[in-house]
Design a protein around this motif. Sequence first.
Motif, mmCIF file in Angstrom:
data_model
loop_
_atom_site.group_PDB
_atom_site.id
_atom_site.type_symbol
_atom_site.label_atom_id
_atom_site.label_comp_id
_atom_site.label_asym_id
_atom_site.label_seq_id
_atom_site.Cartn_x
_atom_site.Cartn_y
_atom_site.Cartn_z
ATOM 1 N N GLY A 1 3.598 -3.570 9.059
ATOM 2 C CA GLY A 1 3.970 -2.908 7.813
ATOM 3 C C GLY A 1 2.846 -2.114 7.185
ATOM 4 N N SER A 2 2.853 -2.083 5.846
ATOM 5 C CA SER A 2 1.879 -1.276 5.119
ATOM 6 C C SER A 2 0.466 -1.807 5.276
ATOM 7 N N SER A 3 0.344 -3.112 5.476
ATOM 8 C CA SER A 3 -0.978 -3.712 5.694
ATOM 9 C C SER A 3 -1.597 -3.164 6.980
ATOM 10 N N ALA A 4 -0.794 -3.067 8.034
ATOM 11 C CA ALA A 4 -1.280 -2.537 9.309
ATOM 12 C C ALA A 4 -1.599 -1.049 9.190
ATOM 13 N N ALA A 5 -0.759 -0.305 8.462
ATOM 14 C CA ALA A 5 -0.980 1.137 8.297
ATOM 15 C C ALA A 5 -2.285 1.414 7.555
ATOM 16 N N LYS A 6 -2.534 0.635 6.519
ATOM 17 C CA LYS A 6 -3.764 0.807 5.740
ATOM 18 C C LYS A 6 -4.995 0.491 6.598
ATOM 19 N N LEU A 7 -4.926 -0.619 7.339
ATOM 20 C CA LEU A 7 -6.032 -1.003 8.217
ATOM 21 C C LEU A 7 -6.231 0.044 9.309
ATOM 22 N N ARG A 8 -5.133 0.541 9.862
ATOM 23 C CA ARG A 8 -5.212 1.549 10.917
ATOM 24 C C ARG A 8 -5.897 2.817 10.405
#
Length: 175
Positions: A25-32
């Motif tokens: 989700g958004s957590s992965a997108a931000k980290l990416r």
Amino acid sequence: GIDSIVVAARGYCRAASALLQSRSGSSAAKLRDEVWKVADDALKAGDSDERRVVIQLLLPSIVNKGSEGPEADAQRLSEVVRTLLERGGKAEVADALSLSVAFHEVLLDLWKMHSLEPGSQDLGVRLVRQGLLFSFKENANLRKQARFLLETATRRMLCTPKVDETLRSQFAAKG
């Protein structure tokens, strides 16, 4: 020294890769996005050792893994290749070739090297040309990578529908 930087970069790459695999989700997108910033900095401003670590360990965990799609990743990678080619040093050309071979699926599609139509980008052709210009013995690997990109693009071109028609019309137009 450089060894400690490479060890630190390897550690970061492994940690970032593990974190990216465990999030969604958004957590992965931000980290990416943050990982892309680190990768971009290392690829454009780092030395060859740092670039190799990022190409081998970090990029496989973020390229084609996000919601932006392969086109956005290809644009980012293409910009790195352009930056490295503009520097013109042997190490930079070698790293641009390594990066392009590792991610040839997305880059060749972006560059449209397989297309005979107008609109294909000249960056891929410039990269192949640079790789082939190196002398035979001492830089055999660079020439091998350049030939791989050229052969892959040629194979794609010859396997496209209507290639015969396109070739005939281009040859006829040139007389």
